[in-house]
Design a protein around this motif. Structure first.
Motif, PDB file in Angstrom:
ATOM      1  N   UNK A   6      32.027  49.355  36.575  1.00 40.88           N
ATOM      2  CA  UNK A   6      32.192  49.041  37.441  1.00 40.88           C
ATOM      3  C   UNK A   6      33.473  49.914  38.606  1.00 40.88           C
ATOM      4  N   UNK A   7      34.626  49.299  38.503  1.00 37.84           N
ATOM      5  CA  UNK A   7      35.337  49.174  38.048  1.00 37.84           C
ATOM      6  C   UNK A   7      36.894  49.356  37.210  1.00 37.84           C
ATOM      7  N   UNK A   8      37.481  50.969  36.686  1.00 31.20           N
ATOM      8  CA  UNK A   8      38.965  50.513  36.110  1.00 31.20           C
ATOM      9  C   UNK A   8      40.097  51.156  37.005  1.00 31.20           C
ATOM     10  N   UNK A   9      41.239  49.852  36.338  1.00 32.90           N
ATOM     11  CA  UNK A   9      42.357  49.744  37.153  1.00 32.90           C
ATOM     12  C   UNK A   9      43.731  50.430  36.706  1.00 32.90           C
ATOM     13  N   UNK A  10      43.862  51.204  36.587  1.00 32.39           N
ATOM     14  CA  UNK A  10      44.547  51.766  35.818  1.00 32.39           C
ATOM     15  C   UNK A  10      46.694  51.207  36.057  1.00 32.39           C
ATOM     16  N   UNK A  11      47.085  50.435  34.940  1.00 34.11           N
ATOM     17  CA  UNK A  11      47.927  49.587  35.122  1.00 34.11           C
ATOM     18  C   UNK A  11      48.271  48.028  35.587  1.00 34.11           C
ATOM     19  N   UNK A  12      48.617  47.286  34.690  1.00 37.20           N
ATOM     20  CA  UNK A  12      48.362  45.849  34.789  1.00 37.20           C
ATOM     21  C   UNK A  12      50.212  45.290  35.073  1.00 37.20           C
ATOM     22  N   UNK A  13      50.291  46.374  36.267  1.00 40.47           N
ATOM     23  CA  UNK A  13      51.175  45.339  37.134  1.00 40.47           C
ATOM     24  C   UNK A  13      50.949  44.365  38.469  1.00 40.47           C
ATOM     25  N   UNK A  14      51.763  43.762  39.610  1.00 39.28           N
ATOM     26  CA  UNK A  14      51.262  42.838  40.593  1.00 39.28           C
ATOM     27  C   UNK A  14      50.349  43.647  40.723  1.00 39.28           C
ATOM     28  N   UNK A  15      50.399  44.733  41.377  1.00 37.32           N
ATOM     29  CA  UNK A  15      49.005  44.865  42.357  1.00 37.32           C
ATOM     30  C   UNK A  15      47.806  46.001  41.880  1.00 37.32           C
ATOM     31  N   UNK A  16      47.689  45.668  40.195  1.00 43.63           N
ATOM     32  CA  UNK A  16      46.609  46.429  38.754  1.00 43.63           C
ATOM     33  C   UNK A  16      45.789  44.788  38.885  1.00 43.63           C
ATOM     34  N   UNK A  17      47.087  43.944  38.719  1.00 46.30           N
ATOM     35  CA  UNK A  17      46.069  42.537  38.198  1.00 46.30           C
ATOM     36  C   UNK A  17      45.761  42.043  39.657  1.00 46.30           C
ATOM     37  N   UNK A  18      47.283  42.199  40.349  1.00 52.51           N
ATOM     38  CA  UNK A  18      45.682  41.099  41.963  1.00 52.51           C
ATOM     39  C   UNK A  18      44.430  41.979  42.272  1.00 52.51           C
ATOM     40  N   UNK A  19      43.970  43.198  42.173  1.00 54.34           N
ATOM     41  CA  UNK A  19      43.439  43.804  42.705  1.00 54.34           C
ATOM     42  C   UNK A  19      41.697  43.556  41.066  1.00 54.34           C
ATOM     43  N   UNK A  20      42.468  43.321  40.288  1.00 54.78           N
ATOM     44  CA  UNK A  20      41.417  43.288  39.029  1.00 54.78           C
ATOM     45  C   UNK A  20      41.273  41.704  38.857  1.00 54.78           C
ATOM     46  N   UNK A  21      42.139  41.162  39.526  1.00 51.77           N
ATOM     47  CA  UNK A  21      40.905  39.382  39.857  1.00 51.77           C
ATOM     48  C   UNK A  21      40.184  39.516  40.442  1.00 51.77           C
TER      49      UNK A  21
END
Length: 438
Positions: A6-21
């Motif tokens: 459904x969604x690909x998040x580019x980057x596993x920093x705080x913003x990317x992880x927060x969004x993915x969570x």
């Protein structure tokens, strides 16, 4: 085989992880693509993380993290030190309430981000490390419908993409959301050492005990006339010492970033504080920090795509707020996407609600408040070339007891001030500063 999310998040920093969570917790199929060996392996910051944005993301954050090693110390005291050539003027605040109701923690990103990523995986997201996103997949309308990665046959299809790539805007530009690369005055270069210090020595150094910690922000002579901020933070059994200045100033002065860190490390006050542990360097890190603020933000939404965190220039360095902006922007991006999926409309018109959410939040309100501060400091180097030494020298003279009558001491201080900056100059500087922060 076609890989689709459904969604690909580019980057596993705080913003990317927060969004993915948030997305995964609400049942969406999410992939987080991270170029580092593991989340946190390439991520750097000074080391202070505020509790509020994390509790908004996961209300039981403190309970979840308590048994891990993700956090270093609970910050119960915050300080600002203005360094002169030989001395320091100190301003600080300690609050007992922060012992029971934490406001912020010091962290080492390699530990914290790895813990955060595990929570994201528990929520149902897939994290793909050691993988670089090189470009986007597009449909016949030109809309982004996935990413092209560095892996063989590495195409990942998705209905939407979140760009959380950090300060280098390579993919933000490829998405058509930023027209040109960042200019040198929009980026700071920060360098940092993690210095090994025994836990009991850290406690004595900062005047704390147990898991309590303290932070010190450092302005003044170490920066050689460039506008920048240094820091010294208490970790569990180490300290984080670092500094950052604008890339444009470094280029003009032809100074290497590590030279500034050595200046700071060898300042008499800092050197005395570190003592015999000054050269116990465990890690040396460098990082670019977005400093362009409000004026340098890209467009943060488009058809099927959003931008958050450092990639969106969401940093308020005056208040040491970068990671909390990242976490909050990631959450707001996820909430916008959840609404868009429910409506079945991932168009730019619908995803604009993300920008509206940012405008209603403290993030853009604060960035707008300070939008003229960095340009003001860039044009008026007397704030760092004159005032730190002046404050230190004036206080030293005031406190020095040598038999001089106090009326004469006051006159000497007045003469000292006026010899370095006229009354008109001081008045104009106060006005400039007020206009920049009001």
């Amino acid at each position: 085989m076609k890989i689709e999310f459904d969604v690909v998040v580019i980057g596993a920093g705080p913003s990317g992880l927060s969004c993915a969570y948030v997305l995964a917790r609400n049942g969406l199929k999410v992939a987080v693509v991270e170029k580092g060996e593991y989340p946190g392996s390439k991520n750097v910051m000074g080391g202070v993380l505020y509790v509020h944005p994390l509790k908004e993301l996961m209300p039981d954050f403190l309970e979840r993290v308590s048994s891990s090693k993700a956090l270093e110390r609970n910050v119960i005291e915050q300080n600002l030190w203005v360094l002169g050539k030989d001395g320091v003027v100190k301003i600080g605040h300690r609050n007992a309430e922060w012992k029971e109701k934490p406001n912020a923690f010091t962290v080492l990103r390699a530990n914290f981000d790895r813990w955060f990523a595990q929570e994201v995986e528990k929520a149902g997201a897939l994290i793909i490390p050691k993988t670089k996103v090189e470009d986007f997949l597009r449909n016949e309308k030109g809309e982004i419908v996935g990413v092209v990665t560095s892996r063989p046959k590495g195409e990942i299809h998705s209905k939407a993409v979140v760009i959380a790539e950090g300060v280098n805007p390579i993919l933000t530009m490829k998405a058509g959301l930023r027209k040109e690369d960042l200019k040198p005055h929009m980026v700071a270069v920060a360098v940092k050492e993690v210095i090994s210090v025994p836990e009991d020595v850290v406690n004595r150094m900062f005047g704390v005990e147990g898991n309590d910690g303290a932070t010190i922000e450092l302005l003044g002579s170490w920066s050689e006339g460039m506008f920048g901020m240094g820091f010294l933070y208490a970790n569990r059994s180490s300290v984080s010492l670092g500094c950052g200045v604008l890339l444009e100033d470094l280029r003009k002065k032809k100074i290497k970033p590590y030279q500034l860190l050595e200046n700071l490390k060898n300042h008499p006050v800092i050197s005395d504080m570190l003592g015999e542990y000054k050269n116990n360097t465990m890690e040396y890190l460098a990082h670019l920090i977005p400093e362009g603020g409000y004026y340098a933000m890209p467009k943060v939404y488009g058809d099927r795509v959003l931008v958050c965190g450092d990639a969106a220039m969401l940093v308020n360095s005056i208040h040491r707020e970068g990671s909390n902006h990242a976490i909050t922007s990631g959450r707001l991006a996820a909430e916008t996407l959840l609404e868009a999926f429910e409506k079945g409309d991932l168009s730019e018109k619908t995803l604009k609600n993300y920008y509206l959410r940012l405008k209603e939040s403290f993030i853009l309100k604060d960035l707008e408040k300070y939008k003229d501060l960095m340009p003001t400091m860039e044009k008026n180097h007397q704030f760092v070339e004159v005032y730190p030494d002046l404050a230190n020298d004036a206080l030293k003279r005031f406190l020095q007891v040598d038999g001089t009558p106090k009326w004469d001491v006051q006159k000497q201080i007045a003469d000292m001030v006026l010899s370095r900056r006229s009354l008109l100059g001081i008045s104009l500087d106060l006005l400039r500063f007020w206009k920049a922060v009001r």
